[in-house]
Scaffold this motif. Structure first.
Motif, mmCIF file in Angstrom:
data_model
loop_
_atom_site.group_PDB
_atom_site.id
_atom_site.type_symbol
_atom_site.label_atom_id
_atom_site.label_comp_id
_atom_site.label_asym_id
_atom_site.label_seq_id
_atom_site.Cartn_x
_atom_site.Cartn_y
_atom_site.Cartn_z
ATOM 1 N N UNK A 18 -7.072 -5.162 3.891
ATOM 2 C CA UNK A 18 -8.468 -5.462 3.535
ATOM 3 C C UNK A 18 -8.617 -5.607 2.026
ATOM 4 N N UNK A 19 -8.162 -4.581 1.310
ATOM 5 C CA UNK A 19 -8.225 -4.655 -0.150
ATOM 6 C C UNK A 19 -6.903 -5.212 -0.680
ATOM 7 N N UNK A 20 -6.674 -6.472 -0.420
ATOM 8 C CA UNK A 20 -5.417 -7.087 -0.866
ATOM 9 C C UNK A 20 -5.493 -7.411 -2.361
ATOM 10 N N UNK A 21 -4.403 -7.956 -2.900
ATOM 11 C CA UNK A 21 -4.338 -8.188 -4.344
ATOM 12 C C UNK A 21 -5.492 -9.069 -4.835
ATOM 13 N N UNK A 22 -5.786 -10.123 -4.061
ATOM 14 C CA UNK A 22 -6.838 -11.041 -4.492
ATOM 15 C C UNK A 22 -8.199 -10.352 -4.495
ATOM 16 N N UNK A 23 -8.445 -9.528 -3.464
ATOM 17 C CA UNK A 23 -9.736 -8.835 -3.384
ATOM 18 C C UNK A 23 -9.882 -7.846 -4.529
ATOM 19 N N UNK A 24 -8.810 -7.109 -4.792
ATOM 20 C CA UNK A 24 -8.859 -6.121 -5.874
ATOM 21 C C UNK A 24 -9.057 -6.819 -7.222
ATOM 22 N N UNK A 25 -8.347 -7.911 -7.410
ATOM 23 C CA UNK A 25 -8.484 -8.637 -8.681
ATOM 24 C C UNK A 25 -9.915 -9.141 -8.857
ATOM 25 N N UNK A 51 6.504 4.408 1.753
ATOM 26 C CA UNK A 51 6.558 3.342 0.745
ATOM 27 C C UNK A 51 5.121 3.021 0.308
ATOM 28 N N UNK A 52 4.960 2.556 -0.914
ATOM 29 C CA UNK A 52 3.610 2.124 -1.313
ATOM 30 C C UNK A 52 3.110 1.048 -0.354
ATOM 31 N N UNK A 53 1.917 1.208 0.148
ATOM 32 C CA UNK A 53 1.400 0.267 1.146
ATOM 33 C C UNK A 53 0.064 -0.296 0.687
ATOM 34 N N UNK A 54 0.032 -1.614 0.538
ATOM 35 C CA UNK A 54 -1.221 -2.249 0.125
ATOM 36 C C UNK A 54 -2.112 -2.513 1.331
ATOM 37 N N UNK A 55 -3.368 -2.449 1.110
ATOM 38 C CA UNK A 55 -4.334 -2.638 2.181
ATOM 39 C C UNK A 55 -4.442 -4.112 2.545
#
Lengths: 247, 444
Positions: B17-24, B11-15
């Motif tokens: 560490x690099x979560x949505x807020x960090x990436x944004x 399944x697609x797995x988000x980090x």
């Protein structure tokens, strides 16, 4: 503690009123300030002399009457702080923050002064016969400061309004982050701070400078044309990433 | 091979560490080249009052009757040197927030609400307005590095003076008010050109260090004839030393603001990464006071993330004399109201998350200088809401105090508390629940 409050009659300079004398060798600064704060608006005790200040702090602070106070000797920090309407003369040197946040009236130091002279002052006049150390006129908001000697580094830092007139030299980073204050310097300037630039000395500025010299009693002795004017380049009023090297 | 067989896919797995807020944030930074600025305090989860529990009464301690026996809530501040200490009816005060960062009606609402229940409000980095003085029965006047609007007349009109060294959202940082909010009136009060980005000094212009601070406090006392209590406010970073130095400098009251404490506008990186949580600061400050023999003589006000009477009671049990609220007070008068969701959506946010207070477009009319937005806030109604909320905080504090058998909220003590986590036990200096272990205390 015994108060040394006494009347000193027959002084030549006190022709209309008797001069009151306060001796800080035998009285406290608290007693002095309390006495000066408790005077009524129509007091006839308009002339005061303070003896033996011996570098004490907070002498004659928070005055709010058109009285005259002469301090014979050196004073510590914040002498004449937040002065309003009073005329305070220091016959000596002054420590940090003389006339800080002055509102109106006049503070005159016959000797040299330490750092942050006239800091954040919003009105009135501060005249320094000697030199001023670092940060003279820091965050000034309308006070007119005149220094007959030189000023140290970071003078007029974040200066918002008013004038700083220097007959001698200015140290490093003059007028760093300056807003709308006007700086007049007769001697050399070691360096200008961020967003401070030399500006044209037009007639209106010469007239303003003449007035400042006049209020210090030296209008006829010093030529306004020998001064240079410095003020805000107004490039940092809005933060922009292209200016990052200025900070 | 079976034509129906498919290789299982992950399944697609988000980090983490690099979560949505960090990436944004990386994408935003890459697009603009400038750091993020916002209002409010730290939003990350830090050890907090929720990690503590009260033990209540038992065989060894008996409770007070909830509706019959008195539990005092009054607080006196400034008993050390001031001739006129402040008397509050409740242990909750309103923290410093400037006219400029807040609208005039918002400041009026704070004054009305606080006055209705017998507590104080505080000015901010912009001077004292006549409206604020007029609507606040007890007003604390902040003495800040910028000295915007500072003058001896207002100093004497104040009921107390708060020398601000720092605040919890940004210990070591100065005030910030961006051009959108520098209206003609705000500019005039601060002696600044209209519409500029105001970035205040972070250090006082005429003193540095504790020896100078002592002389500065002496000057302020002399100007005001030793009438007014003088507070010293610090952002929580080294609370043990800062409290000791504030006491040494002659403070009547020490205010310690934790990292959850709000700001009108500061860099996100500053808010989230400088300073320590409120919970971690209290015992350190109290220890400094106790070692100097000044606990309860020099009063301690704690702020940063106070939401409920439980939070108030826990802060007091750890040794504070009172608490201050800022963000919670704004919420009480209408900030982040879900009823305004459609307007928050237009601003690219949602009710409960709106923190772009520096932009001056607050649909609730609180953190703005726009006349059409400001007039949305009814200061009378908003003031009543604040008064209601402050009353609830006080009653909730009393409920807990009575349950612990205390006839005054100041009788709450660390022994009434246990902690749910090892971290909070160490920070609060109370045992981990179900044990007698206080991490960091020898022999336990």
């Amino acid at each position: 503690m015994q108060s040394s409050l006494a009347v000193a009659p027959n002084r030549a300079e006190s022709t209309l009123d008797s001069e009151r004398v306060f001796d800080l060798r035998t009285s406290t600064v608290r007693e002095l300030n309390q006495k000066l704060h408790s005077l009524s608006e129509d007091t006839n005790e308009k002339f005061w002399r303070v003896e033996n200040p011996r570098g004490r702090h907070a002498i004659a602070v928070g005055l709010d009457l058109p009285i005259s106070v002469t301090i014979n000797g050196h004073v510590g920090y914040y002498c004449a702080g937040m002065n309003k309407r009073a005329d305070v003369t220091v016959q000596g040197n002054a420590g940090v923050g003389v006339a800080e946040n002055i509102v109106s009236g006049r503070v005159h130091v016959r000797g040299d002064v330490s750092q942050s002279a006239g800091a954040t002052g919003i009105g009135g006049n501060l005249i320094i016969d000697g030199n001023a150390s670092a940060r003279c006129g820091i965050s000034m908001k309308g006070v007119n400061i005149l220094v007959k000697g030189s000023v140290g580094h970071m003078s007029a830092f974040m200066a918002q309004a008013g004038t700083l007139t220097v007959l001698g030299d200015a140290g490093e980073a003059l007028g760093d982050s300056i807003y709308e204050a006007r700086l007049y310097v007769r001697g050399s300037v070691a360096s200008l701070g961020a967003d401070c630039m030399e500006k044209e000395m037009r007639d209106e500025h010469k007239a303003q400078l003449f007035k400042e010299l006049e209020s210090a009693g030296i209008a006829g002795e010093v030529d306004v044309s020998s001064f240079r004017r410095y003020g805000s380049a107004r490039q940092l009023y809005h933060f922009h990433i292209d200016n990052i090297s200025s900070y | 091979m079976n034509e129906h067989f498919r290789i299982p896919r992950t399944v697609p797995r988000k980090s983490a560490t690099f979560d949505d807020a960090s990436i944004a944030e990386i994408r935003r930074a890459a697009a603009t080249g400038i750091y993020d600025i916002r209002g409010a305090g730290a939003k990350r989860r830090v050890p907090n009052f929720d990690d503590l529990l009260f033990l209540g009464a038992s065989i060894s301690r008996y409770p007070l009757e909830g509706y019959r026996e008195k539990c005092g809530t009054e607080v006196v501040l400034g008993t050390r040197f001031a001739k006129k200490p402040i008397e509050l009816k409740i242990p909750v005060t309103i923290a410093g927030m400037s006219f400029g960062s807040l609208s005039g009606p918002a400041k009026e609402a704070l004054g009305r609400g606080a006055s209705a229940v017998g507590t104080s409000t505080t000015t901010g980095d912009g001077g004292m307005t006549p409206e604020e003085r007029g609507h606040s029965d007890i007003l604390v006047y902040q003495y800040l590095p910028s000295r915007y609007g500072m003058n001896p007349d207002d100093l004497r009109k104040a009921d107390a003076i708060e020398v601000v060294i720092g605040q919890g959202a940004k210990p070591g940082g100065g005030g910030m008010l961006l051009g959108q909010k520098i209206s003609p009136r705000v500019a005039q009060m601060r002696t600044l050109p209209e519409g500029i980005d105001q970035r205040s000094a972070c250090r006082h212009p005429d003193w540095t260090g504790p020896d100078d601070l002592e002389i500065k406090i002496e000057e302020l006392r002399e100007i005001t004839d030793w009438q007014k209590p003088i507070y010293v406010k610090v952002g929580a970073s080294r609370p043990y030393y800062d409290t000791a130095l504030a006491v040494k400098s002659g403070a009547d009251v020490v205010v310690v603001d934790g990292m959850q404490g709000g700001t009108a506008a500061t860099q996100e990186v500053f808010i989230e990464h400088v300073g320590i949580p409120t919970l971690a600061a209290i015992r350190q400050s109290v220890r400094a006071l106790q070692e100097l023999g000044q606990h309860r003589k020099v009063q301690l006000i704690v702020s940063g993330g106070i939401r409920s009477g439980a939070d108030v009671a826990k802060a007091l049990a750890l040794g504070a004399d009172a608490v201050a609220i800022g963000t919670a007070a704004l919420i009480a008068i209408g900030d982040n109201d879900p009823a305004l969701e459609a307007e928050y959506q237009k601003l690219g946010t949602t009710a409960g998350a709106y923190d772009d207070w520096h932009e001056g477009r607050d649909p609730a009319g609180i953190t703005t200088q726009e006349p059409e937005l400001m007039q949305r806030l009814d200061p009378v109604r908003a003031g009543q809401q604040l008064a209601n909320y402050l009353s609830v905080l006080t009653m909730e504090t009393q409920i807990i105090a009575r349950a612990c058998g205390k006839s005054h909220i100041h009788n709450l003590e660390p022994e009434d508390l246990v902690a749910l986590t090892v971290e909070s036990a160490a920070m609060a200096g109370v045992p981990l629940a179900g044990t007698d272990w206080i991490p960091g205390v020898e022999g336990r």
